[in-house]
Structure formats: structure tokens, C-alpha cells
Design a protein around this motif. Sequence first.
Motif, PDB file in Angstrom:
ATOM      1  N   ILE A   7      23.869  33.498 -10.863  1.00 48.92           N
ATOM      2  CA  ILE A   7      23.932  34.740 -11.641  1.00 48.92           C
ATOM      3  C   ILE A   7      23.177  34.580 -12.953  1.00 48.92           C
ATOM      4  CG2 ILE A   7      25.484  36.338 -12.828  1.00 48.92           C
ATOM      5  CD1 ILE A   7      27.580  35.702 -10.646  1.00 48.92           C
ATOM      6  N   LEU A   8      23.382  33.455 -13.600  1.00 46.45           N
ATOM      7  CA  LEU A   8      22.645  33.159 -14.835  1.00 46.45           C
ATOM      8  C   LEU A   8      21.430  32.285 -14.531  1.00 46.45           C
ATOM      9  CD1 LEU A   8      25.749  32.662 -17.021  1.00 46.45           C
ATOM     10  CD2 LEU A   8      23.737  33.824 -17.921  1.00 46.45           C
ATOM     11  N   PRO A   9      20.331  32.462 -15.270  1.00 46.76           N
ATOM     12  CA  PRO A   9      19.148  31.631 -15.035  1.00 46.76           C
ATOM     13  C   PRO A   9      19.438  30.162 -15.344  1.00 46.76           C
ATOM     14  CG  PRO A   9      18.650  33.512 -16.487  1.00 46.76           C
ATOM     15  CD  PRO A   9      20.137  33.431 -16.367  1.00 46.76           C
ATOM     16  N   SER A  10      18.670  29.270 -14.742  1.00 45.25           N
ATOM     17  CA  SER A  10      18.856  27.833 -14.991  1.00 45.25           C
ATOM     18  C   SER A  10      18.214  27.400 -16.306  1.00 45.25           C
ATOM     19  CB  SER A  10      18.276  27.013 -13.832  1.00 45.25           C
ATOM     20  OG  SER A  10      16.908  27.339 -13.643  1.00 45.25           O
ATOM     21  N   ASP A  11      17.154  28.074 -16.721  1.00 41.12           N
ATOM     22  CA  ASP A  11      16.468  27.718 -17.966  1.00 41.12           C
ATOM     23  C   ASP A  11      17.327  28.117 -19.176  1.00 41.12           C
ATOM     24  OD1 ASP A  11      13.782  27.086 -19.412  1.00 41.12           O
ATOM     25  OD2 ASP A  11      14.413  29.010 -20.244  1.00 41.12           O
ATOM     26  N   PRO A  12      17.543  27.189 -20.126  1.00 39.73           N
ATOM     27  CA  PRO A  12      18.425  27.478 -21.271  1.00 39.73           C
ATOM     28  C   PRO A  12      17.992  28.687 -22.091  1.00 39.73           C
ATOM     29  CG  PRO A  12      18.004  25.128 -21.127  1.00 39.73           C
ATOM     30  CD  PRO A  12      17.112  25.778 -20.117  1.00 39.73           C
ATOM     31  N   PHE A  13      16.679  28.849 -22.294  1.00 41.23           N
ATOM     32  CA  PHE A  13      16.205  30.000 -23.072  1.00 41.23           C
ATOM     33  C   PHE A  13      16.485  31.306 -22.319  1.00 41.23           C
ATOM     34  CE2 PHE A  13      12.911  33.167 -24.031  1.00 41.23           C
ATOM     35  CZ  PHE A  13      13.158  33.357 -25.384  1.00 41.23           C
ATOM     36  N   ASP A  14      16.187  31.317 -21.026  1.00 42.05           N
ATOM     37  CA  ASP A  14      16.434  32.516 -20.224  1.00 42.05           C
ATOM     38  C   ASP A  14      17.920  32.854 -20.167  1.00 42.05           C
ATOM     39  OD1 ASP A  14      13.740  32.775 -19.725  1.00 42.05           O
ATOM     40  OD2 ASP A  14      13.813  31.772 -17.774  1.00 42.05           O
ATOM     41  N   ARG A  15      18.773  31.817 -20.131  1.00 43.32           N
ATOM     42  CA  ARG A  15      20.227  32.040 -20.162  1.00 43.32           C
ATOM     43  C   ARG A  15      20.632  32.689 -21.484  1.00 43.32           C
ATOM     44  NH1 ARG A  15      23.272  28.860 -16.455  1.00 43.32           N
ATOM     45  NH2 ARG A  15      25.049  28.725 -17.863  1.00 43.32           N
ATOM     46  N   ALA A  16      20.062  32.192 -22.577  1.00 42.82           N
ATOM     47  CA  ALA A  16      20.382  32.748 -23.894  1.00 42.82           C
ATOM     48  C   ALA A  16      19.941  34.207 -23.992  1.00 42.82           C
ATOM     49  CB  ALA A  16      19.718  31.916 -24.987  1.00 42.82           C
TER      50      ALA A  16
ATOM     51  N   ALA B  59      19.635  36.348 -21.461  1.00 44.28           N
ATOM     52  CA  ALA B  59      20.539  37.144 -20.620  1.00 44.28           C
ATOM     53  C   ALA B  59      21.865  37.396 -21.340  1.00 44.28           C
ATOM     54  CB  ALA B  59      20.775  36.424 -19.287  1.00 44.28           C
ATOM     55  N   ARG B  60      22.413  36.360 -21.984  1.00 47.87           N
ATOM     56  CA  ARG B  60      23.679  36.527 -22.706  1.00 47.87           C
ATOM     57  C   ARG B  60      23.516  37.500 -23.868  1.00 47.87           C
ATOM     58  NH1 ARG B  60      24.399  30.783 -21.736  1.00 47.87           N
ATOM     59  NH2 ARG B  60      23.558  30.365 -23.803  1.00 47.87           N
ATOM     60  N   PHE B  61      22.380  37.396 -24.564  1.00 48.66           N
ATOM     61  CA  PHE B  61      22.118  38.292 -25.693  1.00 48.66           C
ATOM     62  C   PHE B  61      22.153  39.747 -25.247  1.00 48.66           C
ATOM     63  CE2 PHE B  61      19.094  41.039 -27.868  1.00 48.66           C
ATOM     64  CZ  PHE B  61      19.507  40.944 -29.184  1.00 48.66           C
ATOM     65  N   TRP B  62      21.479  40.051 -24.142  1.00 45.67           N
ATOM     66  CA  TRP B  62      21.377  41.445 -23.721  1.00 45.67           C
ATOM     67  C   TRP B  62      22.705  41.976 -23.185  1.00 45.67           C
ATOM     68  CZ3 TRP B  62      18.248  44.624 -25.702  1.00 45.67           C
ATOM     69  CH2 TRP B  62      16.999  44.193 -26.138  1.00 45.67           C
ATOM     70  N   ASP B  63      23.496  41.126 -22.567  1.00 48.76           N
ATOM     71  CA  ASP B  63      24.797  41.616 -22.104  1.00 48.76           C
ATOM     72  C   ASP B  63      25.730  41.911 -23.278  1.00 48.76           C
ATOM     73  OD1 ASP B  63      24.122  41.705 -19.476  1.00 48.76           O
ATOM     74  OD2 ASP B  63      25.754  40.433 -18.773  1.00 48.76           O
ATOM     75  N   VAL B  64      25.644  41.109 -24.320  1.00 42.16           N
ATOM     76  CA  VAL B  64      26.423  41.398 -25.532  1.00 42.16           C
ATOM     77  C   VAL B  64      25.909  42.686 -26.175  1.00 42.16           C
ATOM     78  CG1 VAL B  64      26.982  40.600 -27.871  1.00 42.16           C
ATOM     79  CG2 VAL B  64      27.090  38.997 -25.948  1.00 42.16           C
ATOM     80  N   TYR B  65      24.582  42.852 -26.181  1.00 44.27           N
ATOM     81  CA  TYR B  65      23.994  44.093 -26.722  1.00 44.27           C
ATOM     82  C   TYR B  65      24.495  45.314 -25.952  1.00 44.27           C
ATOM     83  CZ  TYR B  65      20.553  47.726 -27.710  1.00 44.27           C
ATOM     84  OH  TYR B  65      19.972  48.917 -28.053  1.00 44.27           O
TER      85      TYR B  65
ATOM     86  N   GLY C  66      17.321  40.028 -12.912  1.00 44.12           N
ATOM     87  CA  GLY C  66      17.433  38.623 -12.531  1.00 44.12           C
ATOM     88  C   GLY C  66      16.315  38.142 -11.629  1.00 44.12           C
ATOM     89  N   GLY C  67      15.326  38.982 -11.344  1.00 42.84           N
ATOM     90  CA  GLY C  67      14.211  38.586 -10.475  1.00 42.84           C
ATOM     91  C   GLY C  67      14.344  39.186  -9.096  1.00 42.84           C
ATOM     92  N   ASP C  68      14.468  38.304  -8.094  1.00 43.46           N
ATOM     93  CA  ASP C  68      14.570  38.779  -6.710  1.00 43.46           C
ATOM     94  C   ASP C  68      15.988  39.188  -6.335  1.00 43.46           C
ATOM     95  OD1 ASP C  68      11.855  38.412  -6.058  1.00 43.46           O
ATOM     96  OD2 ASP C  68      12.166  36.257  -5.801  1.00 43.46           O
ATOM     97  N   ASN C  69      16.965  38.804  -7.143  1.00 42.31           N
ATOM     98  CA  ASN C  69      18.355  39.164  -6.861  1.00 42.31           C
ATOM     99  C   ASN C  69      19.032  39.589  -8.161  1.00 42.31           C
ATOM    100  OD1 ASN C  69      20.794  39.545  -5.472  1.00 42.31           O
ATOM    101  ND2 ASN C  69      20.585  37.637  -4.327  1.00 42.31           N
ATOM    102  N   ILE C  70      20.185  40.245  -8.039  1.00 37.67           N
ATOM    103  CA  ILE C  70      20.860  40.683  -9.255  1.00 37.67           C
ATOM    104  C   ILE C  70      21.382  39.473 -10.030  1.00 37.67           C
ATOM    105  CG2 ILE C  70      21.467  42.940  -8.324  1.00 37.67           C
ATOM    106  CD1 ILE C  70      24.282  42.013  -7.897  1.00 37.67           C
ATOM    107  N   GLY C  71      21.296  39.573 -11.349  1.00 40.98           N
ATOM    108  CA  GLY C  71      21.730  38.493 -12.220  1.00 40.98           C
ATOM    109  C   GLY C  71      22.653  39.010 -13.312  1.00 40.98           C
ATOM    110  N   PHE C  72      22.748  38.264 -14.381  1.00 43.31           N
ATOM    111  CA  PHE C  72      23.724  38.524 -15.444  1.00 43.31           C
ATOM    112  C   PHE C  72      23.500  39.884 -16.104  1.00 43.31           C
ATOM    113  CE2 PHE C  72      25.803  37.081 -19.582  1.00 43.31           C
ATOM    114  CZ  PHE C  72      27.065  36.934 -19.034  1.00 43.31           C
ATOM    115  N   ILE C  73      22.245  40.218 -16.424  1.00 39.57           N
ATOM    116  CA  ILE C  73      21.978  41.504 -17.069  1.00 39.57           C
ATOM    117  C   ILE C  73      22.191  42.641 -16.079  1.00 39.57           C
ATOM    118  CG2 ILE C  73      20.336  42.886 -18.408  1.00 39.57           C
ATOM    119  CD1 ILE C  73      18.886  40.324 -19.161  1.00 39.57           C
ATOM    120  N   ASP C  74      21.789  42.446 -14.825  1.00 36.71           N
ATOM    121  CA  ASP C  74      22.012  43.476 -13.802  1.00 36.71           C
ATOM    122  C   ASP C  74      23.491  43.831 -13.714  1.00 36.71           C
ATOM    123  OD1 ASP C  74      19.286  43.686 -12.206  1.00 36.71           O
ATOM    124  OD2 ASP C  74      19.648  41.549 -12.504  1.00 36.71           O
ATOM    125  N   ILE C  75      24.339  42.804 -13.683  1.00 37.24           N
ATOM    126  CA  ILE C  75      25.781  43.042 -13.574  1.00 37.24           C
ATOM    127  C   ILE C  75      26.313  43.698 -14.846  1.00 37.24           C
ATOM    128  CG2 ILE C  75      28.031  41.897 -13.404  1.00 37.24           C
ATOM    129  CD1 ILE C  75      26.680  39.817 -11.559  1.00 37.24           C
ATOM    130  N   GLY C  76      25.868  43.200 -16.006  1.00 33.27           N
ATOM    131  CA  GLY C  76      26.340  43.744 -17.278  1.00 33.27           C
ATOM    132  C   GLY C  76      25.983  45.210 -17.452  1.00 33.27           C
TER     133      GLY C  76
END
Length: 235
Positions: free
Chosen positions: A93-102, A104-110, A160-170
Amino acid sequence: MGHQANGSNNDEYVRLLGAWPSPFVLRTRIALNLKHVPYEYLEEEDSLNSESVINYNPVHKQIPILIHGNKPIRESLNIVMYVDETWLSGPPILPSDPFDRAVARFWDVYIDEHCFTSINGVAVAKTEEERKEAIAKLEQCMGLLEETFQECSKGRGFFGGDNIGFIDIGFGSMLGPIKVLEKFTGVKFIHPENTPGLFHWVDRFYAHEAVKPVMPDIGKLVQFARLKFNSSIFK
């Protein structure tokens, strides 16, 4: 209905306390479905006075609450991250890259701090001026999320790219309330010309196998909004 879990006494038994209209509960259901996790869904119509909710979340007395074995996990984004880290049975659900994870978290909080508060602001506005201000803020949110979609999707189908990810769900969990507002205000917050990326993304999100079975019916959400909000917008 969630996938039914078998046996309530083992450490892997999963229960979810929720309420069907809640976008925050919807997030957790989509995450569990995405990971193919069997769970028991328990509808809590009056969460503020529910003994189970008060027992498992005595601080905020809010849903959703995920109970894994006997361990309660609270707050929707926290639960989604927990599901992602605990079960490897589905796509990440969350990207593996630390920057991309950060990011995704930023936008869900937004989304929670600005988009959801703007949705609520339109619903509870007592004057036309308040309503217009909340609508403008929500339109601004949609513009920023359109830009974010273009950047994060990199030309693919989801944030999240080819599948739904953290921002998609948020963000996807907010589509029901947004559609209800569109119906009552006449404003198209997600528009094929103003937000073309989001406009086509909505259909893909709704059609996803993890989303389709748990997305609330818009007609029922409309009736719920009329009962919940004492605002002229819903008259």
C-alpha cells in the motif's frame, strides 16, 4: 460484509469496529480487502455510547478500531499502515522508497486536514458566504490533488502506480461525501476538464475489486446526510 474470519480466540483473529457511512472506516476495509485479510465487521451505530468502542478506544471514543487478536489499533491512516506492514498477502500500500512514503503520508494528512474539513465545512455552513468559502477551499484541494495525481501516477492508473496505494485509499474514501455535495450544490468538484486525471481515476477506483464491495451507496449517503446535517443545503 467483510471476509468472514474463523475462530474468535486466536491471535490472528481480526475484527473491525465501524459505521457504514464513515470514510475513515471505508479506508480500513479497502486496505484489508487489498491484502485479502479475513475479518469480522461489526457495525457500531452509536459509537460515542458503544461499550466496545469506549473499551478499545477510551481516549477518543472513535471508530474505526481494528482489533488484531486482542490488540486494538486506532485511527484510519494508522490502521492502513499497520495492515500494510502486518500482511504481505497483497500488493504494497505504501511505496518502498522512503521519500515516496513520506510524500504519500503528507498527502493523506493534507486530505484529512484540508479536503475533509472543507467537505464538512460545506455541509455545516450556516450562511451563503460560509458555503462559498468552503466550496472554494474544496475546489483548491481538488486542483492540488490533480497535480499530485499527475506526479505520483507517472502516467499509470492510480496514485500508487499500477495498483491503488496509500493516497488512493486516503482520497478515494472521500468520494462518497464529495458526490453527495455535488448533488446538493450543483458544483462538479471532479470535472473532466478541470481535473481530467482525477475524473478518469474515479472510475478505476470504484471498479477495483478491493473497493467495489464496500463502497457505500450514494443514495443511502444522501439520506444519511439529510438526517445528520441540519443545513439548508440538504433540504
